[in-house]
Scaffold this motif. Structure first.
Motif, PDB file in Angstrom:
ATOM      1  N   LEU A 177       2.036   2.031  -3.453  1.00  0.00           N
ATOM      2  CA  LEU A 177       0.961   2.603  -4.289  1.00  0.00           C
ATOM      3  C   LEU A 177       0.644   4.039  -3.890  1.00  0.00           C
ATOM      4  O   LEU A 177       0.350   4.879  -4.761  1.00  0.00           O
ATOM      5  CB  LEU A 177      -0.307   1.736  -4.162  1.00  0.00           C
ATOM      6  CG  LEU A 177      -0.213   0.302  -4.692  1.00  0.00           C
ATOM      7  CD1 LEU A 177      -1.539  -0.422  -4.479  1.00  0.00           C
ATOM      8  CD2 LEU A 177       0.173   0.277  -6.170  1.00  0.00           C
ATOM      9  N   ASN A 178       0.719   4.315  -2.563  1.00  0.00           N
ATOM     10  CA  ASN A 178       0.384   5.659  -2.073  1.00  0.00           C
ATOM     11  C   ASN A 178       1.460   6.112  -1.081  1.00  0.00           C
ATOM     12  O   ASN A 178       1.282   5.993   0.139  1.00  0.00           O
ATOM     13  CB  ASN A 178      -0.993   5.666  -1.385  1.00  0.00           C
ATOM     14  CG  ASN A 178      -2.108   5.264  -2.324  1.00  0.00           C
ATOM     15  OD1 ASN A 178      -2.422   5.981  -3.264  1.00  0.00           O
ATOM     16  ND2 ASN A 178      -2.709   4.100  -2.055  1.00  0.00           N
TER      17      ASN A 178
ATOM     18  N   LYS B  18       0.836  -1.202   0.000  1.00  0.00           N
ATOM     19  CA  LYS B  18       0.000   0.000   0.000  1.00  0.00           C
ATOM     20  C   LYS B  18       0.874   1.256   0.000  1.00  0.00           C
ATOM     21  O   LYS B  18       0.534   2.276  -0.617  1.00  0.00           O
ATOM     22  CB  LYS B  18      -0.914   0.002   1.223  1.00  0.00           C
ATOM     23  CG  LYS B  18      -1.972  -1.091   1.236  1.00  0.00           C
ATOM     24  CD  LYS B  18      -2.787  -1.045   2.534  1.00  0.00           C
ATOM     25  CE  LYS B  18      -3.792  -2.187   2.598  1.00  0.00           C
ATOM     26  NZ  LYS B  18      -4.547  -2.185   3.894  1.00  0.00           N
TER      27      LYS B  18
ATOM     28  N   ARG C 161       3.674   8.065   1.517  1.00  0.00           N
ATOM     29  CA  ARG C 161       3.280   9.057   2.511  1.00  0.00           C
ATOM     30  C   ARG C 161       4.449   9.981   2.833  1.00  0.00           C
ATOM     31  O   ARG C 161       5.599   9.561   2.865  1.00  0.00           O
ATOM     32  CB  ARG C 161       2.829   8.364   3.803  1.00  0.00           C
ATOM     33  CG  ARG C 161       1.692   7.378   3.628  1.00  0.00           C
ATOM     34  CD  ARG C 161       1.421   6.663   4.941  1.00  0.00           C
ATOM     35  NE  ARG C 161       0.423   5.621   4.786  1.00  0.00           N
ATOM     36  CZ  ARG C 161       0.059   4.782   5.762  1.00  0.00           C
ATOM     37  NH1 ARG C 161       0.612   4.898   6.963  1.00  0.00           N
ATOM     38  NH2 ARG C 161      -0.854   3.855   5.538  1.00  0.00           N
TER      39      ARG C 161
ATOM     40  N   GLN D  39      10.566   8.990  -0.778  1.00  0.00           N
ATOM     41  CA  GLN D  39       9.498   8.380   0.013  1.00  0.00           C
ATOM     42  C   GLN D  39       9.389   6.871  -0.195  1.00  0.00           C
ATOM     43  O   GLN D  39       8.904   6.154   0.683  1.00  0.00           O
ATOM     44  CB  GLN D  39       8.165   9.052  -0.320  1.00  0.00           C
ATOM     45  CG  GLN D  39       8.114  10.517   0.072  1.00  0.00           C
ATOM     46  CD  GLN D  39       6.808  11.176  -0.303  1.00  0.00           C
ATOM     47  OE1 GLN D  39       6.029  10.642  -1.081  1.00  0.00           O
ATOM     48  NE2 GLN D  39       6.557  12.357   0.254  1.00  0.00           N
TER      49      GLN D  39
END
Length: 294
Positions: free
Chosen positions: A100-101, A97, A103, A171
């Motif tokens: 994919l995204n 996750k 933070r 990131q």
């Protein structure tokens, strides 16, 4: 400190460490620190399982369990291995996750301080559990201590990586570190399960122990002709040893028994928690000649 108190201490410290690690994740939003906190949940459950297993293992032998309950500790170590595997799968999911995204990390200084405090507590706990576990020959405590020490190494690596990700702005490093954590604890879980299953399957002890037994039987078995068919196995903290002792046909039962007593006393004094079974045979059953040999 008794093994059960050591397990209880592990449970309490594990809960505190989890709270600190989750706090570090809460402030930073790091997936890697989240994975580190998730592994601490495994520590808590494993410590609880070890506490239960140690209490069961301490129960005396009974008609249904004539050899005692010491193998209960192996079930705790196997459970810990299974929990580690489950945690690794969950971490992989969170890392995916994160890919994919991605933070943005925040409050890294505060998160780093909290994580370091948690790792320091874990380091002291892990060292203590391994020392106590080896001293009392407890598979459950030793497994718990090794897992905690693996957690320390993982936490330090994660923290360094998260700080690097924050300084460089890359990131993707954060979820990548989480995946590396998962791979590391997968290896730890496999090692724990392999060792514990070996205990449940009555795997032979290390060669050095068998050689020590051979030497002591040869040293204290004066009057016997030979010893053969040595077998040994561990059941938690207790080692079971058995072998055949060949004596002259003219020797009385009392004389043969005295030799057995002498050997047993020496083995128990050196190896401590052992159960010994010696089968006395006449010289017609000898497989070698001359001296006491194994």
């Amino acid at each position: 400190m008794t093994p059960t108190r050591a397990a209880l201490l592990s449970l309490m410290v594990g809960a505190l460490v989890f709270a600190l690690k989750y706090l570090a994740y809460h402030f930073t939003g790091s997936v890697a620190l989240y994975s580190d906190a998730l592994e601490s949940i495994v520590n808590i459950v494993a410590a609880a399982a070890a506490l239960i297993a140690l209490r069961v293992a301490a129960l005396p032998a009974d008609p249904n369990h004539p050899y005692g309950h010491t193998k209960a500790e192996y079930f705790s170590a196997v459970l810990e291995g299974v929990l580690i595997l489950f945690a690794a799968v969950t971490i992989f999911q969170e890392a995916y996750k994160g890919f994919l995204n991605p933070r943005e990390l925040k409050d890294l200084n505060l998160g780093a301080i909290i994580s370091l405090v948690a790792s320091g507590l874990n380091g002291v706990l892990g060292t203590y559990l391994i020392r106590i576990g080896r001293a009392v020959r407890s598979p459950a405590l030793t497994a718990d201590g090794k897992h905690v020490m693996t957690d320390v190494v993982t936490s330090v690596g994660v923290l360094l990586g998260v700080l690097l990700a924050g300084m460089t702005g890359i990131q993707m490093l954060d979820p990548l570190l989480a995946m590396l954590v998962a791979l590391n604890i997968l290896w730890t879980g496999w090692q724990l399960m392999k060792e514990s299953v070996g205990g449940l399957m009555d795997a032979a002890p290390r060669a050095e122990l068998l050689e020590q037994v051979r030497n002591m039987v040869g040293q204290y078995g004066e009057g016997a002709l030979e010893a053969h068919d040595l077998r040994a196995r561990h059941a938690g903290r207790i080692t079971f040893i058995e072998f055949h002792l060949v004596v002259p046909g003219s020797m009385t039962v009392q004389e043969a028994h005295s030799i057995c007593d002498r050997i047993e006393e020496a083995l128990k004094e050196t190896l401590h928690e052992v159960e010994i079974n010696i089968h006395v045979e006449p010289e017609s059953k000898a497989k070698h000649h001359g001296i006491v040999v194994l």
